[in-house]
Structure formats: structure tokens, C-alpha cells
Design a protein around this motif. Structure first.
Motif, PDB file in Angstrom:
ATOM      1  N   MET A   1       1.047  -1.298   0.232  1.00 58.66           N
ATOM      2  CA  MET A   1      -0.203  -0.032  -0.226  1.00 58.66           C
ATOM      3  C   MET A   1       0.904   1.618   0.138  1.00 58.66           C
ATOM      4  SD  MET A   1      -2.650   0.541   0.212  1.00 58.66           S
ATOM      5  CE  MET A   1      -3.392  -0.814  -0.135  1.00 58.66           C
ATOM      6  N   VAL A   2       1.113   1.909  -0.884  1.00 57.65           N
ATOM      7  CA  VAL A   2       1.367   3.338  -0.334  1.00 57.65           C
ATOM      8  C   VAL A   2       1.306   3.900   0.008  1.00 57.65           C
ATOM      9  CG1 VAL A   2       1.597   5.890  -2.152  1.00 57.65           C
ATOM     10  CG2 VAL A   2       0.640   3.437  -3.618  1.00 57.65           C
ATOM     11  N   LYS A   3       2.213   4.946   0.971  1.00 60.84           N
ATOM     12  CA  LYS A   3       2.332   5.509   2.178  1.00 60.84           C
ATOM     13  C   LYS A   3       2.249   7.095   1.615  1.00 60.84           C
ATOM     14  CE  LYS A   3       3.492   2.107   5.402  1.00 60.84           C
ATOM     15  NZ  LYS A   3       3.833   1.316   5.252  1.00 60.84           N
ATOM     16  N   LEU A   4       2.570   7.715   2.543  1.00 65.44           N
ATOM     17  CA  LEU A   4       2.695   9.330   2.053  1.00 65.44           C
ATOM     18  C   LEU A   4       4.303   9.467   1.456  1.00 65.44           C
ATOM     19  CD1 LEU A   4       1.359  12.637   1.872  1.00 65.44           C
ATOM     20  CD2 LEU A   4       2.282  12.490   4.338  1.00 65.44           C
ATOM     21  N   GLU A   5       4.882   8.535   2.523  1.00 67.72           N
ATOM     22  CA  GLU A   5       6.003   9.348   2.551  1.00 67.72           C
ATOM     23  C   GLU A   5       6.634   8.163   0.634  1.00 67.72           C
ATOM     24  OE1 GLU A   5       5.190   8.248   4.891  1.00 67.72           O
ATOM     25  OE2 GLU A   5       6.144   6.764   5.918  1.00 67.72           O
ATOM     26  N   ASP A   6       5.355   8.019   0.003  1.00 71.06           N
ATOM     27  CA  ASP A   6       5.947   6.730  -1.196  1.00 71.06           C
ATOM     28  C   ASP A   6       5.619   8.287  -2.339  1.00 71.06           C
ATOM     29  OD1 ASP A   6       6.713   4.673   0.760  1.00 71.06           O
ATOM     30  OD2 ASP A   6       4.893   4.192   0.271  1.00 71.06           O
ATOM     31  N   GLN A  98       2.370   8.699  -8.335  1.00 75.54           N
ATOM     32  CA  GLN A  98       1.649   7.217  -7.058  1.00 75.54           C
ATOM     33  C   GLN A  98      -0.170   7.657  -7.178  1.00 75.54           C
ATOM     34  OE1 GLN A  98       4.977   8.909  -6.454  1.00 75.54           O
ATOM     35  NE2 GLN A  98       5.182   6.480  -7.329  1.00 75.54           N
ATOM     36  N   VAL A  99       0.150   9.479  -7.554  1.00 75.33           N
ATOM     37  CA  VAL A  99      -1.404   9.898  -7.271  1.00 75.33           C
ATOM     38  C   VAL A  99      -1.812  10.286  -8.554  1.00 75.33           C
ATOM     39  CG1 VAL A  99      -3.055  12.057  -6.219  1.00 75.33           C
ATOM     40  CG2 VAL A  99      -1.149  10.743  -4.832  1.00 75.33           C
ATOM     41  N   GLU A 124      -0.863  -0.903  -9.107  1.00 73.81           N
ATOM     42  CA  GLU A 124      -1.927  -1.358  -8.487  1.00 73.81           C
ATOM     43  C   GLU A 124      -2.836  -0.096  -7.613  1.00 73.81           C
ATOM     44  OE1 GLU A 124      -3.590  -4.983  -7.214  1.00 73.81           O
ATOM     45  OE2 GLU A 124      -2.791  -4.301  -9.777  1.00 73.81           O
ATOM     46  N   ASP A 125      -1.871   0.125  -6.794  1.00 72.47           N
ATOM     47  CA  ASP A 125      -2.056   1.469  -5.411  1.00 72.47           C
ATOM     48  C   ASP A 125      -2.663   2.418  -5.833  1.00 72.47           C
ATOM     49  OD1 ASP A 125       0.828   1.354  -5.381  1.00 72.47           O
ATOM     50  OD2 ASP A 125       0.539   0.406  -3.685  1.00 72.47           O
ATOM     51  N   SER A 126      -1.936   3.549  -6.600  1.00 70.95           N
ATOM     52  CA  SER A 126      -2.634   5.056  -7.036  1.00 70.95           C
ATOM     53  C   SER A 126      -3.542   5.437  -6.727  1.00 70.95           C
ATOM     54  CB  SER A 126      -1.117   4.893  -8.600  1.00 70.95           C
ATOM     55  OG  SER A 126      -2.413   4.379  -9.759  1.00 70.95           O
ATOM     56  N   ILE A 127      -3.912   6.046  -6.455  1.00 69.21           N
ATOM     57  CA  ILE A 127      -4.800   6.804  -6.247  1.00 69.21           C
ATOM     58  C   ILE A 127      -5.288   7.604  -6.933  1.00 69.21           C
ATOM     59  CG2 ILE A 127      -6.098   8.973  -4.835  1.00 69.21           C
ATOM     60  CD1 ILE A 127      -4.418   7.852  -2.260  1.00 69.21           C
ATOM     61  N   LEU A 128      -6.538   7.648  -7.337  1.00 70.66           N
ATOM     62  CA  LEU A 128      -6.795   8.226  -8.872  1.00 70.66           C
ATOM     63  C   LEU A 128      -8.088   9.008  -7.854  1.00 70.66           C
ATOM     64  CD1 LEU A 128      -7.628   5.904 -11.621  1.00 70.66           C
ATOM     65  CD2 LEU A 128      -5.647   6.985 -11.303  1.00 70.66           C
ATOM     66  N   ALA A 129      -7.242  10.295  -7.937  1.00 70.89           N
ATOM     67  CA  ALA A 129      -8.716  11.043  -7.595  1.00 70.89           C
ATOM     68  C   ALA A 129      -9.310  12.615  -8.472  1.00 70.89           C
ATOM     69  CB  ALA A 129      -7.712  12.409  -6.672  1.00 70.89           C
ATOM     70  N   THR A 130     -10.385  12.735  -8.753  1.00 73.36           N
ATOM     71  CA  THR A 130     -11.303  13.426  -8.964  1.00 73.36           C
ATOM     72  C   THR A 130     -11.581  15.279  -8.300  1.00 73.36           C
ATOM     73  OG1 THR A 130     -13.250  13.913 -10.241  1.00 73.36           O
ATOM     74  CG2 THR A 130     -13.871  11.985  -8.768  1.00 73.36           C
ATOM     75  N   ASN A 131     -11.234  15.903  -9.172  1.00 72.69           N
ATOM     76  CA  ASN A 131     -12.087  17.168  -8.766  1.00 72.69           C
ATOM     77  C   ASN A 131     -13.290  17.987  -8.400  1.00 72.69           C
ATOM     78  OD1 ASN A 131     -11.927  19.691  -6.993  1.00 72.69           O
ATOM     79  ND2 ASN A 131     -11.413  21.414  -9.043  1.00 72.69           N
ATOM     80  N   THR A 177      -7.530   4.362   0.858  1.00 75.63           N
ATOM     81  CA  THR A 177      -7.566   5.633   0.422  1.00 75.63           C
ATOM     82  C   THR A 177      -7.966   7.163   0.901  1.00 75.63           C
ATOM     83  OG1 THR A 177      -8.015   4.105  -1.453  1.00 75.63           O
ATOM     84  CG2 THR A 177      -8.558   6.772  -2.125  1.00 75.63           C
ATOM     85  N   VAL A 178      -9.395   7.195   1.009  1.00 74.66           N
ATOM     86  CA  VAL A 178      -9.665   8.660   1.811  1.00 74.66           C
ATOM     87  C   VAL A 178      -8.144   8.378   3.070  1.00 74.66           C
ATOM     88  CG1 VAL A 178     -11.174   9.150   3.746  1.00 74.66           C
ATOM     89  CG2 VAL A 178     -11.504   7.633   2.654  1.00 74.66           C
ATOM     90  N   LYS A 179      -7.871   7.555   4.121  1.00 73.11           N
ATOM     91  CA  LYS A 179      -6.744   8.688   5.117  1.00 73.11           C
ATOM     92  C   LYS A 179      -5.431   8.496   4.386  1.00 73.11           C
ATOM     93  CE  LYS A 179      -3.795   6.640   8.559  1.00 73.11           C
ATOM     94  NZ  LYS A 179      -2.830   5.526   7.635  1.00 73.11           N
ATOM     95  N   LEU A 180      -5.559   8.116   3.365  1.00 70.35           N
ATOM     96  CA  LEU A 180      -4.104   8.789   2.452  1.00 70.35           C
ATOM     97  C   LEU A 180      -4.130  10.045   1.679  1.00 70.35           C
ATOM     98  CD1 LEU A 180      -1.283   8.237   1.523  1.00 70.35           C
ATOM     99  CD2 LEU A 180      -1.743   7.098  -0.303  1.00 70.35           C
ATOM    100  N   THR A 181      -5.658  10.140   1.007  1.00 74.57           N
ATOM    101  CA  THR A 181      -5.860  11.723   0.114  1.00 74.57           C
ATOM    102  C   THR A 181      -5.999  12.830   1.212  1.00 74.57           C
ATOM    103  OG1 THR A 181      -7.377  10.354  -1.232  1.00 74.57           O
ATOM    104  CG2 THR A 181      -7.650  12.527  -1.571  1.00 74.57           C
ATOM    105  N   LEU A 182      -6.381  12.216   2.434  1.00 76.80           N
ATOM    106  CA  LEU A 182      -6.177  13.484   3.985  1.00 76.80           C
ATOM    107  C   LEU A 182      -4.741  13.758   4.090  1.00 76.80           C
ATOM    108  CD1 LEU A 182      -9.055  12.035   5.420  1.00 76.80           C
ATOM    109  CD2 LEU A 182      -9.601  13.934   4.923  1.00 76.80           C
ATOM    110  N   GLU A 183      -3.992  12.890   4.116  1.00 77.41           N
ATOM    111  CA  GLU A 183      -2.273  12.715   4.512  1.00 77.41           C
ATOM    112  C   GLU A 183      -1.925  14.045   3.077  1.00 77.41           C
ATOM    113  OE1 GLU A 183      -1.390   9.369   6.855  1.00 77.41           O
ATOM    114  OE2 GLU A 183      -0.485   9.397   4.973  1.00 77.41           O
TER     115      GLU A 183
END
Ligand code: NAD
Length: 673
Positions: A1-6, A98-99, A124-131, A177-183
Motif C-alpha cells: 500500500m502506498v504511504k504518504l512518504e512513497d 502515485q497520485v 495497482e495502488d496509486s490514487i485516482l482523484a477527481t476534482n 484511499t481516504v486516509k492517504l488523500t487526507l494526508e
């Protein structure tokens, strides 16, 4: 799982109004950024806009590195081929990131095809965010291979300046996903809130939509005029703009279309034709020179002069009851927490208080009866009081007047002076710097009032701890320089001496003083905060001594107290550059003791104050003196002072109480004797 530092690389797709700002934020946060749009002309202009904005931030001291070094992290890429398919370059950028944050036009099919493409190339574990502002995250996610990694990341315009980000969960979005997006949002300097369901309008637009709709409805029905609504909203509720003024400012077309997108998805509003009429007539507000108000020319905003005498002609409960009912629904159904909803209106809309704080002040019984009235008089189904409101009223939780509503209250004694408010909530006393329209700029009157107040609080044995904070958007933006016009150097020296004496009085007050800092604490504002014993800052706090930019230096202890906290090198950098120090950095430097989530500052300051209030008052005073005075002396003198104060305390009743309570394994009750 991707972490903020990654997270090292972020791709932003769409470089328009929102996209270029998001790319800028990501680059400022230190990420390598691919910024994608359909052609190089758009990308060049986006880069120009970013450079211009970084230049402004740098001028104002917000940038801790050069404009060029931030710019060098942004790579523009063309996202589509001549045939209109997504490009190889985009595929490469996405696979390296990663994002991915998407800010392309608000069209579902476009967003879906982009997410389908991105999820094919993304790790696999990158985040796809929509605005997206109005499309359901769930529907966008459906096109992606891993819908659990798709999330809403709703920035506000302009992203660089607006502090809020709504992080929205689609049906499939995972907790990680929510946690990492918040970070990530925090890393980008924003205050995020969580929206647990992708309801139309999320939180901010939904509550604003309700308020606009009610204002519109009341005017439509002849129950109020536009000016009465706006004066009441501006003066009585203290919102930064009237409702109709805000519509004009942001564009009536924008509100009309956003509301339409929301109602198309099932958001029910009461019928009101006012916005539609203006929209159809092309009277969009400031941008077209006329909307609800007239402007001297298209694109030139001149604040309409709201009339104080019209304030209160509309019952504020009539305007707020339906939005509050909506907020109660969002809270009861778990769509967002009470704290997050309050942060949303404060940071997303600039309200001076959260909607639940307003509710507690107006009284929940009154709000429920207003809803009943709206229902009976106009047959409004949306005015059916939410079960949460009904049950709170039934339990007697009516708000401030009953001691509890959405929040808990204790008995307070409030004295409103010309420039400050003193609130005794014993054993705590709050001093609120209260010139919000001037960002609490410090003038001679404020210094005099603070000085007298400190004397009074020192003498009041029931006050054990003092908290100082600002009202409105800031702690204090500094000394009111308008007070200096025409002053001679001698006048200024007197002002400076008085101010310095005030800071000494605060530092050596016989009780702990906590500065609770939000927004700006600049110049004199920072100097007041520096003379407190403990500083707590909210995430949005910004501290600085920018006097140098005006040609002078700090005059109320800034040069002396800062150096004692951060050492000469850092103090010189701060004072000589005039840079603004964000809360997180101020914490690392040791200027503030801790940083707390925006919106929780009062609560955190209160809980620390309550902790201190239980300690022995005389020992607290001696600890202050031993540390502050000992710090100025040689080690030998400091140690002598320490042992004198140490032994002196053994003559107090509190020591007997402390030791006996310890032996009897009970909580001590200190009296300060
Ligand atoms: P915009 O029109 O200013 O920018 C959109 C950009 O996307 C344009 O530069 C366009 O050329 C580009 N684009 C179109 N197709 C593309 C593709 N296939 N690949 C890459 N780029 C493409 O729009 P905006 O105001 O920035 O809005 C973008 C998104 O942000 C929308 O979903 C909107 O709802 C949302 N939003 C807007 C605001 C606001 O106030 N403008 C606020 C919050 C959220």
C-alpha cells in the motif's frame, strides 16, 4: 500500500482554472508534477499563471524556496493525440505517478474515459482523484479498474488560496484511499474534511445551495427584499458577503448551473425564479456588470453598501433554519461529522462560525419552530424538521441558553470593550482581540484595554488561566499602522514602550497565558503571541514579523523574544526576510508548542487550560518566574533563584495538599494559598 512518504510524483490532468492551481500546490509540496492538457498553448498559459502566482506568494513571504525551483518540478504534457485519443505521454506520466488528480471539464463521459485510461496505466495502488463539483464519485469510479482507489478531492477556487478540501468517498472507495488523500491534502497545506457519501453538492455547495435557495424564496414571496437579506447576512450573521452579493461575485450563471446539476441528481429545492430570470437575461453579476446589484463596469467588483438599519429586518432563523436542517441530516446520516461540517462552512465559505455554532446561538427550539412555520405557511416539504433536531429539543438541548446544544457551554461572564472581549469562563478567562474587520490590528486603545484587563485577571482569584485569541479570520495581523500617520518618533517610541510593557505584563502575569493562534499572527500580533507562556496554533495559522517590508523592525519584543525561542540564525532569517511561517514550520522551529486541526483550536486551548487550572497556582507562578527570569541570568543565579522559589513553595498550604493527596491516592484540590 502506498504511504504518504512513497508519493513522489503527481499527475494533474486538466490545466484550467482548477488544474493549474492544483499542480502549483503539488509542486510547492515538493512533488514532481506532470501537468496535462489538450495542447501546448493551454499548458504554456497555465505555466505562466503558476509562475505569476508563485511570484506573488514569494513577494508575500509564503514561499520558502525560489520560484524557479518550484517551476522546475512541473513538466507540461499534451494529453491527447491528433485523433483525440489519450496520449502515450499521459500513459507514461500516470504510470510514474502515485497520485493522479483530474480537473477536466465537468462531463461524466470525459471523466469516465479518462479514469478508464488512467487505471489501465496506473500502478495497482496509486490514487485516482477527481476534482468534480457535482458528479457522483461512484459513477466516475465505475469506469476505473480499481474503484476502491478512486476518491473525490474537491478543491475550491482558487486552490492556492482556499484552505479547504472536501475528500469524498464513493461507494467503493477504501478507507486507506481516504486516509492517504487526507494526508496528501494536508501535505499540500490544506485542511481536508471527510464526506462519507457522494451526495450532490457534497457539504459546502449543498449548505450554500440551501441558503441561496431560502434567500431567493423569501424574496420571491415578498417576505423580504434583497437588501434586507444581504444586510442581515452581513451585519447580523457576520458572513463575509450578502447572499445575493456572493451570487453576483461568483457568477449567477455558476450558481444556476451548479444548482441545476444538483437538482438533476435529486437534490430538492423550493421553487424560486429569481436566479433563473437573471440567468436567462444574461445578468450574471459582476462579470456582466449587472446581477442583483449594478456595477460600474463588467468585471469590476464594488462591494454593495449594505445598510446597517436593514439588518435584522429578516429573522436570521428564517434564512438559516433550512440550511441547518440540511446540516442536521448530513450529521445524523453520518455523511460528515459535526466538526467537519463546521470547518466546511468556515473555510469553504468564510463564515465566522460553524453552522452548528450558529444553531446553538439562535436556539434549537427556535429553529424547529421556524421550520414548522415555513412548512405551515408555505407548504415546504424540505422544512420538515430533521429527527435529530426534534430529539435534541425534546431532550432540552436547546443550544447556548440551555448549556448544551450541538456543543456544550459553561456559564460565562462576558464584557465587550471597544477593541476586545473578555470572557470569564471560570477558571479560564478568554481575551478575544475583537477588531475582525481590521484582522484585529492593534491600536493604542487595544493596548490600553489589554493592559487593564490583565490587571483585572491577575487580581481575580477565580481565574486560573488566561487564553488570548483573535475573532474572525486571524489572531492579529499586527499593529494598526494607520495609527502611526503623522506621529513623531517620540510618539512612536511611546507606543512601542507601552506595547512592550504590555508584553512584559503578559509574560510575567502570575498565571499561565496561552495564545490560541489561527490565521495570521503577524508583527505586533506575533509579538503578543510570543509573550504568552504556551502557543497553540491551528493548521491554518501563519506567523511572521514582516515589519522589514515596510522599512522598520519589530518594536514590541519581536527581535528579543523570537531569538530566545529559535536562536539567532533562525530569528534573523525570519525578521530579515519578513517571511510568513506556516504553523507546521513554526512548530518545527519551536515557536509554537503544538499544531491542532483547524476548527478545534478553542477546544484544544480550553482543554490545555483546564489541565493547567487544576495545578497549584502558586507553583505555576514560581515555575514561570524560575524559567523566565532564570533564563536571563547566569546559571549560578538561575539555580539560586530556583532553590529560593522551590523552598518558598514549601511554606504553602498547596504543598501540604499536594503531598497528602499523593499519599491518599486522590486528586488534589489546590487553592493557591
Ligand atoms: P476549466 O474549463 O477551467 O479547465 C478544464 C481544463 O481541462 C481545460 O484547460 C481543458 O482544456 C482541459 N481538458 C479538456 N479535456 C481534456 C483532456 N482530455 N485531457 C486533459 N485536459 C483536458 O474548468 P475548471 O473550472 O478548472 O473545472 C475543472 C473541474 O474542477 C470540473 O470538474 C469542475 O467541476 C471542478 N471544479 C471547479 C471549480 C471552479 O470554481 N472552477 C471549483 C471546484 C471544482
Amino acid at each position: 500500500m502506498v504511504k504518504l512518504e512513497d508519493i513522489k510524483t503527481v499527475t494533474v490532468v486538466g490545466a484550467g482554472t482548477m488544474g493549474h492551481g492544483i499542480a502549483e500546490l503539488a509542486a510547492m509540496a515538493g512533488y514532481k508534477v506532470y501537468m496535462a492538457d489538450i495542447n501546448m498553448d493551454i499548458l504554456r498559459s497555465a505555466l505562466e499563471r503558476i509562475r505569476w502566482s508563485l511570484g506573488k506568494l514569494s513577494e508575500r513571504g509564503f514561499l520558502r524556496e525560489s520560484v524557479e525551483s518550484v517551476m522546475s518540478r512541473i513538466t507540461p504534457i499534451v494529453s491527447v493525440t491528433a485523433e483525440g485519443a489519450f496520449s502515450e505521454d499521459l500513459a507514461r506520466a500516470v504510470s510514474e505517478s502515485q497520485v493522479v488528480v483530474e480537473a477536466v471539464p465537468e462531463k461524466l463521459d470525459l471523466k469516465q474515459s479518462l479514469f478508464a485510461f488512467a487505471s489501465q496505466h496506473a500502478a495497482e495502488d496509486s490514487i485516482l482523484a477527481t476534482n468534480t463539483s457535482s458528479l457522483p464519485i461512484t459513477e466516475i469510479a465505475r469506469a476505473a479498474r480499481r474503484p476502491e482507489r478512486v476518491v473525490g478531492m474537491h478543491f475550491f477556487n482558487p486552490p492556492v488560496l482556499m484552505p479547504l478540501v472536501e475528500v469524498i468517498r464513493g461507494e467503493a472507495t477504501s478507507d486507506e484511499t481516504v486516509k492517504l488523500t487526507l494526508e496528501l491534502a494536508r501535505k499540500m497545506g490544506k485542511t481536508p474534511i471527510v464526506v462519507n457519501k457522494d451526495v450532490p453538492g457534497f457539504i459546502v455547495n449543498r449548505l450554500l445551495g440551501r441558503l441561496m435557495n431560502m434567500a431567493c424564496f423569501l424574496v420571491d414571496k415578498g417576505a423580504a427584499t434583497i437588501e434586507e437579506v444581504d444586510s442581515t447576512v452581513f451585519y447580523t450573521l457576520g458572513l463575509p458577503m450578502g447572499v445575493f452579493e456572493l451570487a453576483d461575485y461568483s457568477g449567477i450563471d455558476v450558481f444556476y448551473l451548479v444548482t441545476k446539476a444538483m437538482t438533476d441528481r435529486g437534490f430538492q429545492v423550493v421553487p424560486c425564479t429569481l436566479f433563473e430570470e437573471k440567468f436567462k437575461a444574461g445578468k450574471y453579476g459582476v462579470k456582466s456588470g449587472e446581477g442583483f446589484y449594478k456595477y460600474p463596469e463588467a468585471g469590476k467588483f464594488v462591494k454593495p453598501s449594505h445598510k446597517r438599519e436593514l439588518a435584522g429586518k429578516v429573522d436570521p432563523a428564517m434564512l438559516l433554519a433550512v440550511p441547518l436542517n440540511e446540516a442536521a441530516y448530513l450529521l445524523r446520516t453520518g455523511i460528515a461529522s459535526k466538526e467537519d461540517i463546521d470547518i466546511a462552512v468556515k473555510l469553504g465559505l468564510g463564515w465566522p462560525k460553524g453552522i452548528f455554532e450558529f444553531a446553538d446561538e439562535l436556539g434549537l427550539d427556535k429553529l424547529v419552530s421556524t421550520l414548522e412555520k415555513l412548512k405551515a405557511e408555505y407548504g415546504l416539504a424540505i422544512a420538515e424538521p430533521d429527527p435529530l433536531l426534534r430529539s435534541m429539543v425534546a431532550e432540552g438541548k436547546l443550544g447556548r441558553k440551555s448549556g448544551e446544544g450541538f456543543y456544550k457551554y459553561v456559564a460565562v461572564e462576558e464584557t465587550v470593550k471597544e477593541t476586545i472581549i473578555v470572557r470569564k469562563e471560570k477558571p479560564i478567562a478568554w481575551i478575544v482581540l475583537n477588531r475582525p474587520e481590521r484582522l484585529n490590528a492593534i491600536n493604542p486603545k487595544m493596548i490600553e484595554e489589554l493592559d487593564n484587563t490583565l490587571e483585572d485577571l491577575e487580581a481575580d482569584p477565580e481565574v486560573r488561566v488566561v487564553i488570548i485569541k483573535g475573532s474572525g479570520r486571524a489572531f492579529s495581523a499586527g499593529a494598526d499602522v494607520t495609527a502611526f500617520t503623522g506621529a513623531t518618533p517620540i510618539d512612536i517610541a511611546r507606543f512601542s514602550r507601552k506595547f512592550q510593557q504590555l508584553t512584559l505584563k503578559m509574560q510575567y502575569l502570575a498565571k499561565p497565558v496561552i495564545a490560541a493562534i489561527h490565521g495570521y499572527a503577524l508583527g505586533g500580533g506575533s509579538e503578543i503571541a510570543l509573550s504568552a507562556d504556551i502557543r497553540i496554533a491551528s493548521e491554518d495559522a501563519i506567523i511572521g514579523q514582516p515589519e522589514i517590508n515596510l522599512g522598520f523592525i519589530p518594536g514590541a519584543g519581536g527581535t528579543q523574544r523570537l531569538v530566545r525561542l529559535v536562536g539567532p540564525a533562525k530569528a534573523k532569517e525570519i525578521i530579515m526576510t519578513g517571511d510568513f511561517i506556516p504553523a507546521s514550520e513554526a512548530y518545527k522551529m519551536g515557536i509554537v508548542n503544538r499544531v491542532v486541526k483547524t476548527g478545534t483550536l478553542d477546544e484544544e486551548a480550553r482543554s490545555l487550560a483546564m489541565k493547567l487550572a487544576e495545578k497549584p497556582p502558586l507553583a505555576l507562578m514560581m515555575a514561570k518566574y524560575a524559567i523566565d527570569m532564570g533564563y536571563e541570568a547566569s546559571l549560578a543565579s538561575g539555580l539560586t533563584l530556583e532553590s529560593s522559589l522551590f523552598s518558598l513553595l514549601f511554606t504553602t498550604e498547596d504543598v501540604i495538599e499536594g503531598v497528602s493527596a499523593f499519599l491518599e491516592k486522590r486528586r488534589p484540590k489546590f487553592k493557591g494559598r
